[in-house]
Design an enzyme around this catalytic site. Structure first.
Site, PDB file in Angstrom:
ATOM      1  CG  ASP A  36      72.733   1.636  -9.705  1.00 40.78           C
ATOM      2  OD1 ASP A  36      72.489   2.606 -10.460  1.00 40.78           O
ATOM      3  OD2 ASP A  36      72.680   0.450 -10.075  1.00 40.78           O
ATOM      4  CG  HIS A 239      86.038  30.070  -8.744  1.00 43.82           C
ATOM      5  ND1 HIS A 239      85.679  30.065  -7.415  1.00 43.82           N
ATOM      6  CD2 HIS A 239      87.384  30.164  -8.759  1.00 43.82           C
ATOM      7  CE1 HIS A 239      86.774  30.162  -6.677  1.00 43.82           C
ATOM      8  NE2 HIS A 239      87.817  30.224  -7.466  1.00 43.82           N
ATOM      9  CG  ASP A 256      93.227  28.159 -12.824  1.00 46.34           C
ATOM     10  OD1 ASP A 256      93.953  27.170 -12.636  1.00 46.34           O
ATOM     11  OD2 ASP A 256      92.878  28.935 -11.905  1.00 46.34           O
ATOM     12  CG  ASP A 267      96.312  25.779  -9.276  1.00 53.23           C
ATOM     13  OD1 ASP A 267      95.766  26.125 -10.324  1.00 53.23           O
ATOM     14  OD2 ASP A 267      96.016  26.259  -8.151  1.00 53.23           O
ATOM     15  CG  HIS A 346      92.538  36.261  -6.817  1.00 53.80           C
ATOM     16  ND1 HIS A 346      93.882  35.980  -6.888  1.00 53.80           N
ATOM     17  CD2 HIS A 346      92.160  36.551  -8.090  1.00 53.80           C
ATOM     18  CE1 HIS A 346      94.286  36.079  -8.141  1.00 53.80           C
ATOM     19  NE2 HIS A 346      93.267  36.441  -8.895  1.00 53.80           N
ATOM     20  CG  HIS A 350      96.386  27.983  -3.293  1.00 57.73           C
ATOM     21  ND1 HIS A 350      96.740  26.737  -3.736  1.00 57.73           N
ATOM     22  CD2 HIS A 350      95.897  28.632  -4.390  1.00 57.73           C
ATOM     23  CE1 HIS A 350      96.457  26.617  -5.022  1.00 57.73           C
ATOM     24  NE2 HIS A 350      95.956  27.765  -5.468  1.00 57.73           N
ATOM     25  CG  HIS A 357      92.698  25.615  -2.943  1.00 63.64           C
ATOM     26  ND1 HIS A 357      91.472  26.225  -3.019  1.00 63.64           N
ATOM     27  CD2 HIS A 357      93.362  26.005  -4.053  1.00 63.64           C
ATOM     28  CE1 HIS A 357      91.413  26.943  -4.144  1.00 63.64           C
ATOM     29  NE2 HIS A 357      92.540  26.814  -4.786  1.00 63.64           N
ATOM     30  CD  GLU A 380      96.245  31.178  -7.689  1.00 63.62           C
ATOM     31  OE1 GLU A 380      95.289  31.294  -8.462  1.00 63.62           O
ATOM     32  OE2 GLU A 380      96.390  30.230  -6.897  1.00 63.62           O
ATOM     33  CE1 TYR A 384      91.249  37.224 -13.223  1.00 63.28           C
ATOM     34  CE2 TYR A 384      91.709  38.441 -11.198  1.00 63.28           C
ATOM     35  CZ  TYR A 384      91.893  37.322 -11.991  1.00 63.28           C
ATOM     36  OH  TYR A 384      92.719  36.301 -11.568  1.00 63.28           O
ATOM     37  NE  ARG A 402      93.699  32.471 -11.932  1.00 67.32           N
ATOM     38  CZ  ARG A 402      92.421  32.596 -12.269  1.00 67.32           C
ATOM     39  NH1 ARG A 402      91.808  33.765 -12.170  1.00 67.32           N
ATOM     40  NH2 ARG A 402      91.734  31.556 -12.740  1.00 67.32           N
ATOM     41  CD  GLU A 404      97.312  28.928 -10.128  1.00 64.60           C
ATOM     42  OE1 GLU A 404      96.394  28.818 -10.956  1.00 64.60           O
ATOM     43  OE2 GLU A 404      97.188  28.654  -8.921  1.00 64.60           O
TER      44      GLU A 404
HETATM   45  N1  GLY Z   1      92.570  26.600  -9.751  1.00 64.18           N
HETATM   46  C1  GLY Z   1      92.300  26.989  -8.453  1.00 64.18           C
HETATM   47  C2  GLY Z   1      93.222  28.014  -7.994  1.00 64.18           C
HETATM   48  O1  GLY Z   1      93.930  28.595  -8.784  1.00 64.18           O
HETATM   49  O2  GLY Z   1      93.319  28.286  -6.830  1.00 64.18           O
HETATM   50 MN    MN Z   2      94.589  27.771 -10.603  1.00 68.07          MN
HETATM   51 MN    MN Z   3      95.737  28.238  -7.530  1.00 66.70          MN
END
Ligand code: GLY
Ligand code: MN
Ligand code: MN
Length: 435
Positions: A36, A239, A256, A267, A346, A350, A357, A380, A384, A402, A404
């Site tokens: 619960d 991730h 991140d 983000d 990647h 987005h 996202h 972003e 790597y 990265r 962003e």
């Molecule tokens: N933190 C998720 C992205 O950068 O898309």
């Molecule tokens: Mn991010």
């Molecule tokens: Mn992002």
């Protein structure tokens, strides 16, 4: 967010739907974690966008042109005994008084009332496939109408995907929404600064995560997605959320993380050296990613296509990797073959808004969409190089970078909502030394 803003959104959607239609939008339900114990409740973004109503077990119904009221809300009835356990409920009266509903009913009455509202419509706007349970109920009501259970009942002739219209509305951020996203960005930037100040050899990644989450909560916010704090080789895992490693001198740390404030996300990614000084190799990779990111941000202009910032990152990164000796060949051929994907696997960004996202089509009629004022997207790029990467000298191993930011497209210059957070390598070093 003012009540008027939600009213404007409903009106805008109803204008697009036209007369003789109905939209049905369910809220999120409570999700159990075990037995619960529930996960923290987070309202469905589509439902919240249209209602500003943050309770579970509710359904919003919009019927353009209905004389008796265009906006009907079904919600939990008041119940002092339950409210003692789960907290305050607005109830149907509160839905009308405080949330602008023209009419409101207890959610238990929906089976009796909703089919009657559906039957006078030609088209039903609904997001099929989001909730299997609710899909079944909708089909049940339609079958009931088809079976002629009601004297003279009509059946709507078509189902229309609600997302199509609603997500297009959500893509263009109003002045109030941009204000909210700036607030989310401000809190997130300060959280990053706190985490950077805390970083030093011997500290665990989760201690930096605690700085981030502590700052979000101290401002009444929660994270917009699982925070990533990856040091050393973990910076190369896109991730990585375990955040469990002890940091060492010589590591880079990739953070991140972003909060949502008033339901709007931010983000942000920054990468910095634990010791406060980049090594020569780290600085070279960092500077390349930064050059790609800045060039891509400059492409976030009205009239450019959504893909242009990404293509710019690919060009800058491919040329830079050739210069550093990490790729061999001509830029044109390496880009065509996708050779850069060995290090940059990647896309450059987005949409971002109520969801990190965010919704909204990236292509229209098979072509990349044009950027327009009011759209917000992330930029972003990253590089790597995990330990053991074949064909790459050891001195590059374990470098993951990265960077962003969240960028608002305007009529003029790109507006970087998260731009006040350090990212020039010299500034990062100065910041770390002052910390
Ligand atoms: N933190 C998720 C992205 O950068 O898309
Ligand atoms: Mn991010
Ligand atoms: Mn992002």
């Amino acid at each position: 967010m003012k009540a008027q803003e939600f009213d404007q959104r409903r009106r805008a959607l109803m204008r697009m739907m036209g007369k003789g239609t109905i939209a049905i939008v369910p809220s999120s339900g409570i999700k159990l974690r075990n037995r619960d114990v529930a996960y923290p409740f987070r309202q469905d973004s589509d439902f919240w966008y249209l209602t500003g109503f943050d309770e579970p077990d509710a359904v919003a119904v919009l019927i353009p042109g209905r004389k008796a009221g265009e906006y009907v809300l079904f919600c939990r009835d008041r119940d002092p005994a339950r409210e003692a356990w789960d907290g305050y409920r607005a109830g149907p009266e509160g839905a009308v008084e405080d949330y602008g509903a023209d009419d409101a009913f207890p959610i238990e009455a929906m089976d009796d009332i909703l089919p009657g509202l559906i039957e006078s419509s030609d088209s039903v706007f609904y997001s099929m496939g989001v909730s299997g349970g609710f899909d079944k109920r909708i089909l049940g009501w339609l079958n009931e109408l088809r079976a002629g259970g009601r004297a003279g009942a009509r059946t709507p002739e078509e189902f229309v995907s609600l997302e199509h219209l609603l997500h297009d509305l959500r893509l263009y951020k109003s002045r109030a929404e941009v204000g909210q996203m700036r607030r989310a960005a401000r809190v997130s930037m300060e959280a990053h600064r706190r985490a950077m100040r805390r970083a030093q050899a011997g500290v665990y990644e989760y201690e930096l995560e605690a700085e981030l989450l502590g700052h979000f909560r101290a401002h009444g916010n929660r994270e917009a997605y699982g925070s990533i704090v990856g040091s050393g080789a973990n910076s190369c895992i896109l991730h990585y959320v375990e955040n469990a490693r002890r940091m060492e001198d010589g590591d880079l740390v990739l953070i991140d993380a972003g909060c949502e404030d008033g339901y709007y996300a931010s983000d942000i990614t920054r990468t910095f050296p634990v010791s406060g000084r980049f090594t020569a190799e780290q600085r070279k990779i960092y500077s390349l990613v930064l050059a790609a990111q800045k060039a891509a941000i400059d492409k976030c202009r009205a009239g450019n296509l959504f893909n242009e910032p990404h293509e710019e990152t690919v060009r800058v990164i491919t040329r830079g990797l050739i210069k550093l000796g990490l790729l061999k060949g001509t830029p044109a051929r390496l880009i065509k073959e996708g050779a850069y994907q060995k290090f940059y696997m990647h896309r450059a960004g987005h949409w971002i808004g109520l969801d990190v996202h965010d919704v909204g089509d990236y292509k229209v009629g098979g072509e990349w969409r044009e950027l327009e004022p009011g759209m917000v997207l992330t930029v972003e790029p990253g590089i790597y190089i995990p330990p053991g990467t074949r064909g790459v000298a050891k001195k590059w191993w374990g470098i993951g970078v990265r960077i962003e930011d969240d960028v608002l497209v305007t009529r003029g210059e790109p507006d970087v909502l998260t731009g006040a957070l350090v990212k020039e390598p010299d500034e990062i070093e100065a910041f770390m030394q002052a910390a």
